[in-house]
Every structure is written in structure tokens, then in C-alpha cells.
Design a protein around this motif. Structure first.
Motif, PDB file in Angstrom:
ATOM      1  N   LEU A 257       0.761  -1.151   0.096  1.00  0.00           N
ATOM      2  CA  LEU A 257       0.141   0.182  -0.227  1.00  0.00           C
ATOM      3  C   LEU A 257       0.925   1.088   0.104  1.00  0.00           C
ATOM      4  O   LEU A 257      -0.065   2.099  -0.665  1.00  0.00           O
ATOM      5  CB  LEU A 257      -0.547  -0.198   1.391  1.00  0.00           C
ATOM      6  N   VAL A 258       1.896   0.978   0.501  1.00  0.00           N
ATOM      7  CA  VAL A 258       3.093   2.220   0.538  1.00  0.00           C
ATOM      8  C   VAL A 258       4.087   2.195  -0.491  1.00  0.00           C
ATOM      9  O   VAL A 258       3.985   4.151  -0.908  1.00  0.00           O
ATOM     10  CB  VAL A 258       3.697   2.530   2.049  1.00  0.00           C
ATOM     11  N   GLU A 259       3.856   1.908  -0.809  1.00  0.00           N
ATOM     12  CA  GLU A 259       5.688   1.785  -1.891  1.00  0.00           C
ATOM     13  C   GLU A 259       4.897   2.298  -3.247  1.00  0.00           C
ATOM     14  O   GLU A 259       3.481   1.434  -3.878  1.00  0.00           O
ATOM     15  CB  GLU A 259       5.777  -0.240  -1.858  1.00  0.00           C
ATOM     16  N   GLY A 260       5.705   3.421  -3.715  1.00  0.00           N
ATOM     17  CA  GLY A 260       4.976   4.138  -4.962  1.00  0.00           C
ATOM     18  C   GLY A 260       3.852   4.765  -4.845  1.00  0.00           C
ATOM     19  O   GLY A 260       3.049   5.385  -5.644  1.00  0.00           O
ATOM     20  N   ASN A 261       3.452   4.598  -3.162  1.00  0.00           N
ATOM     21  CA  ASN A 261       2.722   6.256  -2.168  1.00  0.00           C
ATOM     22  C   ASN A 261       3.306   7.691  -2.562  1.00  0.00           C
ATOM     23  O   ASN A 261       3.292   7.255  -0.579  1.00  0.00           O
ATOM     24  CB  ASN A 261       1.100   5.493  -2.168  1.00  0.00           C
ATOM     25  N   ASP A 262       3.210   8.087  -3.107  1.00  0.00           N
ATOM     26  CA  ASP A 262       4.403   9.153  -1.827  1.00  0.00           C
ATOM     27  C   ASP A 262       3.676  10.122  -1.098  1.00  0.00           C
ATOM     28  O   ASP A 262       4.378  10.136  -0.017  1.00  0.00           O
ATOM     29  CB  ASP A 262       4.897  10.103  -3.035  1.00  0.00           C
ATOM     30  N   THR A 263       2.605   9.983  -0.647  1.00  0.00           N
ATOM     31  CA  THR A 263       1.497  10.569   0.276  1.00  0.00           C
ATOM     32  C   THR A 263       1.163   9.923   1.297  1.00  0.00           C
ATOM     33  O   THR A 263       0.543   9.605   1.974  1.00  0.00           O
ATOM     34  CB  THR A 263       0.435  11.083  -0.251  1.00  0.00           C
ATOM     35  N   ALA A 264       1.667   8.044   0.915  1.00  0.00           N
ATOM     36  CA  ALA A 264       1.128   6.994   2.368  1.00  0.00           C
ATOM     37  C   ALA A 264       2.620   7.383   3.141  1.00  0.00           C
ATOM     38  O   ALA A 264       3.659   6.852   2.736  1.00  0.00           O
ATOM     39  CB  ALA A 264       1.039   6.062   1.277  1.00  0.00           C
ATOM     40  N   ARG A 265       2.342   7.015   4.025  1.00  0.00           N
ATOM     41  CA  ARG A 265       3.691   6.312   5.522  1.00  0.00           C
ATOM     42  C   ARG A 265       3.149   5.372   6.208  1.00  0.00           C
ATOM     43  O   ARG A 265       1.390   4.494   6.409  1.00  0.00           O
ATOM     44  CB  ARG A 265       3.722   7.380   6.340  1.00  0.00           C
ATOM     45  N   LEU A 266       3.483   3.790   6.293  1.00  0.00           N
ATOM     46  CA  LEU A 266       3.221   3.263   7.679  1.00  0.00           C
ATOM     47  C   LEU A 266       4.289   2.945   8.892  1.00  0.00           C
ATOM     48  O   LEU A 266       4.840   3.938   9.295  1.00  0.00           O
ATOM     49  CB  LEU A 266       3.975   1.962   6.385  1.00  0.00           C
ATOM     50  N   MET A 267       3.035   2.620   9.647  1.00  0.00           N
ATOM     51  CA  MET A 267       3.338   2.686  11.382  1.00  0.00           C
ATOM     52  C   MET A 267       2.957   0.964  11.574  1.00  0.00           C
ATOM     53  O   MET A 267       1.778   0.480  11.452  1.00  0.00           O
ATOM     54  CB  MET A 267       2.026   3.430  11.777  1.00  0.00           C
ATOM     55  N   ILE A 268       4.173   0.949  11.805  1.00  0.00           N
ATOM     56  CA  ILE A 268       4.248  -1.341  12.234  1.00  0.00           C
ATOM     57  C   ILE A 268       4.013  -1.055  13.638  1.00  0.00           C
ATOM     58  O   ILE A 268       4.661  -0.689  14.937  1.00  0.00           O
ATOM     59  CB  ILE A 268       5.938  -1.148  11.424  1.00  0.00           C
ATOM     60  N   THR A 269       3.015  -2.009  13.826  1.00  0.00           N
ATOM     61  CA  THR A 269       3.396  -1.957  15.564  1.00  0.00           C
ATOM     62  C   THR A 269       3.473  -3.779  15.619  1.00  0.00           C
ATOM     63  O   THR A 269       3.812  -5.004  14.688  1.00  0.00           O
ATOM     64  CB  THR A 269       1.316  -2.154  15.724  1.00  0.00           C
ATOM     65  N   LYS A 270       3.423  -4.139  16.880  1.00  0.00           N
ATOM     66  CA  LYS A 270       4.088  -5.380  17.807  1.00  0.00           C
ATOM     67  C   LYS A 270       3.359  -5.967  18.381  1.00  0.00           C
ATOM     68  O   LYS A 270       3.463  -5.267  19.589  1.00  0.00           O
ATOM     69  CB  LYS A 270       5.848  -6.002  17.780  1.00  0.00           C
ATOM     70  N   GLY A 271       2.725  -6.853  17.970  1.00  0.00           N
ATOM     71  CA  GLY A 271       1.803  -7.869  19.391  1.00  0.00           C
ATOM     72  C   GLY A 271       0.136  -7.491  19.483  1.00  0.00           C
ATOM     73  O   GLY A 271      -0.220  -8.483  20.454  1.00  0.00           O
ATOM     74  N   LEU A 272       0.055  -6.972  18.390  1.00  0.00           N
ATOM     75  CA  LEU A 272      -1.496  -6.760  18.303  1.00  0.00           C
ATOM     76  C   LEU A 272      -2.540  -7.479  17.861  1.00  0.00           C
ATOM     77  O   LEU A 272      -3.662  -7.164  17.687  1.00  0.00           O
ATOM     78  CB  LEU A 272      -1.479  -5.261  18.216  1.00  0.00           C
ATOM     79  N   GLY A 273      -2.138  -7.731  16.716  1.00  0.00           N
ATOM     80  CA  GLY A 273      -2.673  -8.772  16.431  1.00  0.00           C
ATOM     81  C   GLY A 273      -3.642  -7.987  15.021  1.00  0.00           C
ATOM     82  O   GLY A 273      -2.871  -6.417  14.658  1.00  0.00           O
TER      83      GLY A 273
END
Length: 274
Positions: A257-273
């Protein structure tokens, strides 16, 4: 439950060889039919008790759309005009209640909040949900309440919102929403249909018939339903939130979803499922 699933799989596997076209169409109807319970799950009951004051404070409204009626909810800011309006959109087998934790923080920032139960979910009508049907319902809700500043989605609500914003076939127009937050959103519909077909035992010809139903109803092949492409065409600013341990939607959906989309950024969480 496992015994019933084995019987369903055995039935579809046999029917795929006898009448693949008919079986594929039947599988499509099953694919679009969420399990609907008249009662809340234990987790939803706990959430309902916790969020009762929030849900009781909402205006309830029934809104007609192309496929029936949806139950919508609106929370107004107490003082002055709102700074904007945010739509909350739940996922498959969910309901507006599961998104209610976002309501008060948004109100505190001067934002009006709107949510609704997707078709065939919660208190909305219907027995089936497809991406186009969900997108049309979202557009009807936006038309009822006014322009949206942003939308926050969970899981299947993500691609529904993106289709509503992109506005391609089978829709007649797109919905202008400048910002979107997607939590645990799948990116590829063809991956979802393939996993579904494998789970219920479809052979290649029956799987092709299932996907042919998507082409017939949506006027686009299943592989054209990609969240990353919808997002680029919508030109919205996006925050994609995904957990490394999500066992329902693989993490590579988020990176796509974020690759190639300059207006998108990714937030990664862990342990939330999921």
C-alpha cells in the motif's frame, strides 16, 4: 465447527468436478455472505458495556443506498462549528461499535464523527456484502452527512473506502476524501478469493467461475481490485497501520500500500494482531 467445515469442503470439492460453473457461482454467494449473529460476541459485549455512554450519545439514522438501508451514527462537537468530519468504517463481520474508541479523541479535537454498520452487518439490512456495495453505502452516508475530512478503517473497511474514493467501475463517481487511515487493510482481492477457494476446496474451473461472477457484477476482473492502485488514483494522504503479527492479513499488504505512493506512510506495531 471443524466437522462442519470439513463437510463444506468435501461438498464443494465434489461439486467442483461435477458442475464447476454452478459451484463457482454458489461459492461466490458464500464468499459475499458474512456470518451474522443476532447477539454480540463476548468481546463485543465487554466493549458495548465500556462504550455505552458513547453509543448512547450518538444520533441514529437509517440511510437508503443502492442495496438497501444502513444504520448510521453521528456524534456532534459540543461547542461551535466542527473543524471537519471523520468517518469510521469497520471490517468484515464487525459493526460500528468496534470503532467507537476513536469517537471521543476525535471529538476532543473538534471533529464531528460519523460511523455506520456496513450492509449485512450490525443493524443494517441485507445478507451479502461486496466491495462495490460497501462503497455505495459509504458514498450514501457521506452524501447524507456532508463532506468528509478523513476516514479511519479497519481490515476490509480499507478497500471498501478506497474503492468509494477511487470511484471506478462499477461506481459512477469517486468520493473526495483527503485523508485516510487504514488499520490491517488487505491489498489484493484476488489473494483473498484464492485463499477462500482453497479453503472450501474449489478446483481451477470452479475458482474461475467464482472470479467470473466478480467480473460480471463489478465490471472489472478480480486482479484489478488492488488497494495500492485505488490509493494512487484517489490522491489521498494515507497512514497505513499494520501489526507484524497479524495472522489474518499478511504484513506485505501494508508494504504494498505504501510502496510507490508518495503520500502514504507506514506505522508498524507488534503484538497487537489483527
Amino acid at each position: 465447527m471443524m466437522h462442519a467445515e470439513r463437510l463444506v469442503r468435501a461438498g464443494f470439492r465434489l461439486a467442483s468436478h461435477i458442475a464447476p460453473s454452478h459451484t463457482g457461482r454458489a461459492a461466490f454467494r458464500l464468499f459475499c455472505s458474512p456470518k451474522r449473529s443476532k447477539s454480540l460476541s463476548p468481546g463485543e459485549k465487554r466493549l458495548a458495556a465500556q462504550m455505552r455512554p458513547v453509543m448512547e450519545a450518538a444520533e441514529h439514522r437509517t440511510i437508503e443506498h443502492a442495496g438497501g438501508k444502513v444504520r448510521a451514527y453521528r456524534w456532534r462537537v459540543e461547542d461551535g462549528a466542527p473543524r471537519g468530519r471523520v468517518l469510521l468504517l469497520h471490517g468484515w463481520t464487525g459493526r460500528a461499535l468496534v470503532m467507537s474508541g476513536f469517537v471521543q479523541p476525535l471529538l476532543d479535537r473538534g471533529l464531528e464523527v460519523v460511523a455506520f454498520d456496513l450492509p449485512a452487518h450490525g443493524k443494517s439490512s441485507g445478507t451479502q456484502l461486496t466491495l462495490p456495495l460497501g462503497a455505495l453505502a459509504m458514498q450514501a452516508v457521506a452524501a447524507e452527512f456532508g463532506p468528509l475530512t478523513g476516514v479511519i478503517t479497519h481490515s476490509f473497511g480499507g478497500p471498501i473506502a478506497l474503492l468509494a474514493m477511487e470511484g471506478g467501475a462499477p461506481l459512477e463517481r469517486g468520493l473526495d476524501v483527503p485523508r485516510i487511515v487504514m488499520i490491517a487493510a488487505p491489498n489484493w482481492l484476488d489473494r483473498v478469493t484464492t485463499l477462500f477457494g482453497n479453503r472450501i476446496g474449489l478446483n481451477e474451473r470452479a475458482q474461475s467461475a467464482l472470479e467470473g461472477e466478480i467480473l460480471r457484477l463489478a465490471r472489472r476482473p478480480v486482479e484489478a481490485f488492488r488497494g495500492d492502485a485505488f490509493l494512487r488514483r484517489s490522491r489521498a494522504t494515507a497512514l497505513v497501520i499494520h501489526d507484524e503479527d497479524d495472522a489474518v492479513v499478511a504484513f506485505d499488504s501494508a508494504t504494498a500500500l505504501v510502496e510507490g505512493n508518495d503520500t502514504a506512510r507506514l506505522m508498524i506495531t507488534k503484538g497487537l494482531g489483527h
